[in-house]
Design an enzyme around this catalytic site. Structure first.
Site, PDB file in Angstrom:
ATOM      1  N   ASP A 109      35.402  41.605  38.027  1.00  0.00           N
ATOM      2  CA  ASP A 109      35.256  43.041  37.760  1.00  0.00           C
ATOM      3  C   ASP A 109      34.005  43.651  38.391  1.00  0.00           C
ATOM      4  O   ASP A 109      33.268  44.379  37.739  1.00  0.00           O
ATOM      5  CB  ASP A 109      35.313  43.315  36.254  1.00  0.00           C
ATOM      6  CG  ASP A 109      36.722  43.129  35.704  1.00  0.00           C
ATOM      7  OD1 ASP A 109      37.576  43.976  35.981  1.00  0.00           O
ATOM      8  OD2 ASP A 109      36.975  42.112  35.024  1.00  0.00           O
ATOM      9  N   TRP A 168      46.908  45.691  27.221  1.00  0.00           N
ATOM     10  CA  TRP A 168      46.427  44.414  27.758  1.00  0.00           C
ATOM     11  C   TRP A 168      45.943  43.563  26.587  1.00  0.00           C
ATOM     12  O   TRP A 168      45.147  44.022  25.768  1.00  0.00           O
ATOM     13  CB  TRP A 168      45.280  44.586  28.760  1.00  0.00           C
ATOM     14  CG  TRP A 168      44.721  43.239  29.086  1.00  0.00           C
ATOM     15  CD1 TRP A 168      45.320  42.278  29.844  1.00  0.00           C
ATOM     16  CD2 TRP A 168      43.511  42.655  28.583  1.00  0.00           C
ATOM     17  NE1 TRP A 168      44.549  41.132  29.843  1.00  0.00           N
ATOM     18  CE2 TRP A 168      43.443  41.337  29.081  1.00  0.00           C
ATOM     19  CE3 TRP A 168      42.479  43.111  27.754  1.00  0.00           C
ATOM     20  CZ2 TRP A 168      42.386  40.480  28.788  1.00  0.00           C
ATOM     21  CZ3 TRP A 168      41.436  42.260  27.462  1.00  0.00           C
ATOM     22  CH2 TRP A 168      41.380  40.959  27.984  1.00  0.00           C
ATOM     23  N   GLU A 213      49.936  45.301  31.196  1.00  0.00           N
ATOM     24  CA  GLU A 213      49.127  44.645  32.236  1.00  0.00           C
ATOM     25  C   GLU A 213      49.220  43.122  32.165  1.00  0.00           C
ATOM     26  O   GLU A 213      49.021  42.526  31.111  1.00  0.00           O
ATOM     27  CB  GLU A 213      47.667  45.085  32.050  1.00  0.00           C
ATOM     28  CG  GLU A 213      46.693  44.463  33.025  1.00  0.00           C
ATOM     29  CD  GLU A 213      45.273  45.003  32.851  1.00  0.00           C
ATOM     30  OE1 GLU A 213      45.016  45.748  31.872  1.00  0.00           O
ATOM     31  OE2 GLU A 213      44.415  44.684  33.692  1.00  0.00           O
ATOM     32  N   ASP A 260      38.130  36.805  38.375  1.00  0.00           N
ATOM     33  CA  ASP A 260      38.336  38.174  37.890  1.00  0.00           C
ATOM     34  C   ASP A 260      37.013  38.748  37.394  1.00  0.00           C
ATOM     35  O   ASP A 260      36.823  38.974  36.208  1.00  0.00           O
ATOM     36  CB  ASP A 260      39.380  38.125  36.760  1.00  0.00           C
ATOM     37  CG  ASP A 260      39.689  39.492  36.198  1.00  0.00           C
ATOM     38  OD1 ASP A 260      39.553  40.480  36.944  1.00  0.00           O
ATOM     39  OD2 ASP A 260      40.059  39.580  35.011  1.00  0.00           O
ATOM     40  N   ASP A 271      46.638  44.723  38.051  1.00  0.00           N
ATOM     41  CA  ASP A 271      45.177  44.754  38.146  1.00  0.00           C
ATOM     42  C   ASP A 271      44.801  43.893  39.345  1.00  0.00           C
ATOM     43  O   ASP A 271      45.247  42.748  39.450  1.00  0.00           O
ATOM     44  CB  ASP A 271      44.548  44.218  36.850  1.00  0.00           C
ATOM     45  CG  ASP A 271      43.027  44.269  36.864  1.00  0.00           C
ATOM     46  OD1 ASP A 271      42.430  43.713  37.796  1.00  0.00           O
ATOM     47  OD2 ASP A 271      42.433  44.840  35.939  1.00  0.00           O
ATOM     48  N   LYS A 296      48.073  39.176  33.574  1.00  0.00           N
ATOM     49  CA  LYS A 296      46.822  38.527  33.957  1.00  0.00           C
ATOM     50  C   LYS A 296      47.078  37.057  34.262  1.00  0.00           C
ATOM     51  O   LYS A 296      48.007  36.462  33.721  1.00  0.00           O
ATOM     52  CB  LYS A 296      45.803  38.681  32.820  1.00  0.00           C
ATOM     53  CG  LYS A 296      44.404  38.280  33.192  1.00  0.00           C
ATOM     54  CD  LYS A 296      43.380  38.898  32.250  1.00  0.00           C
ATOM     55  CE  LYS A 296      42.015  38.289  32.480  1.00  0.00           C
ATOM     56  NZ  LYS A 296      40.958  38.988  31.777  1.00  0.00           N
ATOM     57  N   HIS A 321      43.760  40.248  38.853  1.00  0.00           N
ATOM     58  CA  HIS A 321      44.564  39.370  38.003  1.00  0.00           C
ATOM     59  C   HIS A 321      45.564  38.502  38.751  1.00  0.00           C
ATOM     60  O   HIS A 321      46.636  38.174  38.224  1.00  0.00           O
ATOM     61  CB  HIS A 321      45.275  40.197  36.930  1.00  0.00           C
ATOM     62  CG  HIS A 321      44.331  40.778  35.924  1.00  0.00           C
ATOM     63  ND1 HIS A 321      44.732  41.416  34.776  1.00  0.00           N
ATOM     64  CD2 HIS A 321      42.977  40.794  35.896  1.00  0.00           C
ATOM     65  CE1 HIS A 321      43.668  41.804  34.097  1.00  0.00           C
ATOM     66  NE2 HIS A 321      42.597  41.450  34.762  1.00  0.00           N
ATOM     67  N   HIS A 376      45.257  48.984  38.128  1.00  0.00           N
ATOM     68  CA  HIS A 376      43.841  48.878  37.803  1.00  0.00           C
ATOM     69  C   HIS A 376      43.142  48.464  39.081  1.00  0.00           C
ATOM     70  O   HIS A 376      43.320  47.340  39.557  1.00  0.00           O
ATOM     71  CB  HIS A 376      43.584  47.825  36.720  1.00  0.00           C
ATOM     72  CG  HIS A 376      43.635  48.387  35.342  1.00  0.00           C
ATOM     73  ND1 HIS A 376      43.431  47.629  34.217  1.00  0.00           N
ATOM     74  CD2 HIS A 376      43.851  49.663  34.903  1.00  0.00           C
ATOM     75  CE1 HIS A 376      43.531  48.414  33.145  1.00  0.00           C
ATOM     76  NE2 HIS A 376      43.784  49.644  33.533  1.00  0.00           N
ATOM     77  N   ASP A 434      39.080  49.831  37.043  1.00  0.00           N
ATOM     78  CA  ASP A 434      38.768  48.857  35.991  1.00  0.00           C
ATOM     79  C   ASP A 434      37.787  47.822  36.511  1.00  0.00           C
ATOM     80  O   ASP A 434      38.176  46.857  37.163  1.00  0.00           O
ATOM     81  CB  ASP A 434      40.054  48.176  35.489  1.00  0.00           C
ATOM     82  CG  ASP A 434      39.755  47.213  34.345  1.00  0.00           C
ATOM     83  OD1 ASP A 434      38.664  47.321  33.750  1.00  0.00           O
ATOM     84  OD2 ASP A 434      40.608  46.353  34.044  1.00  0.00           O
TER      85      ASP A 434
HETATM   86  C1  RNT Z   1      40.961  42.601  31.412  1.00  0.00           C
HETATM   87  C2  RNT Z   1      41.855  43.702  31.828  1.00  0.00           C
HETATM   88  C3  RNT Z   1      41.754  44.969  31.052  1.00  0.00           C
HETATM   89  C4  RNT Z   1      40.336  45.332  30.674  1.00  0.00           C
HETATM   90  C5  RNT Z   1      40.178  46.698  30.059  1.00  0.00           C
HETATM   91  C6  RNT Z   1      38.858  46.840  29.405  1.00  0.00           C
HETATM   92  O1  RNT Z   1      41.011  41.529  32.248  1.00  0.00           O
HETATM   93  O2  RNT Z   1      41.687  43.949  33.181  1.00  0.00           O
HETATM   94  O3  RNT Z   1      42.366  45.991  31.732  1.00  0.00           O
HETATM   95  O4  RNT Z   1      39.511  45.251  31.774  1.00  0.00           O
HETATM   96  O5  RNT Z   1      41.226  46.972  29.236  1.00  0.00           O
HETATM   97 ZN    ZN Z   2      42.610  45.690  34.004  1.00  0.00          ZN
END
Ligand code: RNT
Ligand code: ZN
Length: 415
Positions: A293, A182, A223, A291, A256, A225, A259, A283, A322
């Site tokens: 988290d 990523w 990954e 986003d 993810d 985004k 994302h 993820h 994640d």
């Molecule tokens: C960031 C991505 C990525 C990170 C990690 C730490 O937006 O989701 O996967 O969260 O690699």
């Molecule tokens: Zn991620």
């Protein structure tokens, strides 16, 4: 809960053609990759500056792990409260350096030897991630796609070194290492050239994957985004870019949950990914308005994703968590998220999917709707409780008392 409660639930599910024993045994075998970075707000052991370059944590809950020893201790504590056997996901910034910190392009397996020793002792598999952020050469938000050839070369080298480290993990631990790429690369404001950065990105990735990693030991994932913080207008590794590149290169694309546009149904993407990639890397995260988290909850997004995973065979998925919430106890964040993922999977394992599929194919949409909804009040909790009891763990919030004790005895002393 008494054994009788489970037996009653078992009988109720049996009437639907569902074998709760089979569901429990399947769940036991699903190994989830737990992300080390929830333990210290994506800090790592290279600097004390915290996460930067397209990624950010918020919150200041006391007691975060500051050293490899502390992080390992917290991981151990968390894993004890989670039923089943799982994996741990490391980032390259979690290398353990003696004396001078080796820069990212100079990382070697030896910097991760203590992690391998830790994992071996516990029979835990390790996954990995190159760290294309929190570094002076990522400060402007461009790494593998930078217009500066020196910057690109630095990060290409980092990517190759990380493939070698992933190989080392796979070999030492006897289980293939999923390594996820990523990069934050993008622009805050409207770029004039959207193609150039993507061409440079592809070229850099080609250079990384020229390294002939052992395909039996390493599973590369890539990954996508939508946007990053400070990089709101353009992301080089968009969904389309990642799909195209991964497909062409024969590696896996990674979804993810944070994302995509918030109104998109990420669960719906899984079947297409599975058809064309054969396996799906995930993820599991929770976006709140962006986003963000947040720690995953058993909400509809998670439930829908888990249902798709189960319907298409959990063995076809790489499930990694994640998220990183710095505003709550970080050990609790791990335990809750892992258990929530397992709960969502268990609920999905208790779905009479053959019956529902037949209703769909028979265009019996009313019956399908009714069954889908009535299933929600089946005695799922009794099966979850049995699953936890067999792992000698509480099925309810009782585990939090242990975390609070750990917070008092260990985490709160970290000042
Ligand atoms: C960031 C991505 C990525 C990170 C990690 C730490 O937006 O989701 O996967 O969260 O690699
Ligand atoms: Zn991620």
């Amino acid at each position: 809960m008494s054994k009788a409660t489970y037996e009653a639930a078992k009988a109720q599910y049996k009437k639907l053609g569902i074998d709760t024993e089979k569901a429990i045994n399947t769940l036991k075998k699903i190994s989830i990759s737990m992300h080390c970075w929830q333990g210290d707000d994506v800090g790592g052991f290279e600097t004390t500056g915290g996460a930067s370059g397209g990624i950010q944590t918020t919150g200041n809950y006391p007691g975060k792990a500051r050293t490899p020893q502390e992080l390992m201790a917290d991981l151990d504590f968390a894993l004890k409260l989670i039923p089943g056997k799982h994996r741990v996901n490391l980032h390259a910034c979690y290398g353990i350096h003696e004396g001078k910190v080796a820069d990212r392009d100079k990382l070697e397996p030896k910097h991760f030897a203590p992690w391998v020793a830790w994992a071996k002792k516990r029979g835990v598999g390790l996954d990995f991630n190159p760290t294309f952020f929190s570094h002076p050469l990522a400060a402007n938000g461009l790494t593998l796609s930078s217009p500066d050839p020196k910057v690109r070369a630095f990060w290409v080298k980092h990517g190759i070194q990380c493939l070698k480290i992933a190989e080392y993990f796979g070999k030492e631990l006897g289980t293939p290492c999923a390594i996820n790429f990523w990069c934050p690369d993008g622009y805050k404001d409207e770029p004039s050239d959207r193609l150039g950065p993507r061409q440079r990105m592809a070229d850099s990735l080609d250079k990384i994957f020229k390294y002939k990693y052992n395909k039996k030991l390493v599973i590369p994932t890539f990954e996508s985004k939508l946007f990053g913080i400070g990089l709101e207008s353009y992301t080089v590794n968009s969904h389309e870019f990642v799909m195209g590149y991964a497909m062409k290169k024969g590696i896996l694309a990674l979804l993810d949950m944070g994302h995509f546009h918030l109104s998109e149904n990420v669960a719906d993407k899984i079947s297409s990914f599975l058809m064309f990639f054969g396996k799906v890397a995930f993820h599991i995260s929770r976006p709140v308005r962006w986003d963000s988290d947040h720690v995953i909850r058993v909400n509809d997004d998670l439930r829908n994703a888990a249902h798709e995973i189960v319907r298409m065979g959990p063995e076809n998925f790489i499930i990694a968590l994640d998220y990183f919430d710095a505003s709550i106890n970080r050990v609790a964040a791990w335990v809750l998220g892992m258990r929530n993922m397992q709960k969502a999977l268990l609920e999905a394992l208790l779905e009479p999917s053959a019956t529902l599929k037949a209703l769909q194919d028979g265009e019996q949409f009313t019956e399908q709707l009714v069954l889908q909804e009535e299933l929600k009040s089946y005695p799922f909790a009794a099966v979850w409780e049995e699953f936890c009891a067999r792992a000698k763990l509480p099925a309810n919030e009782a585990w939090m008392a242990d975390v609070l004790k750990y917070e008092r005895d260990v985490q709160s002393k970290r000042v």
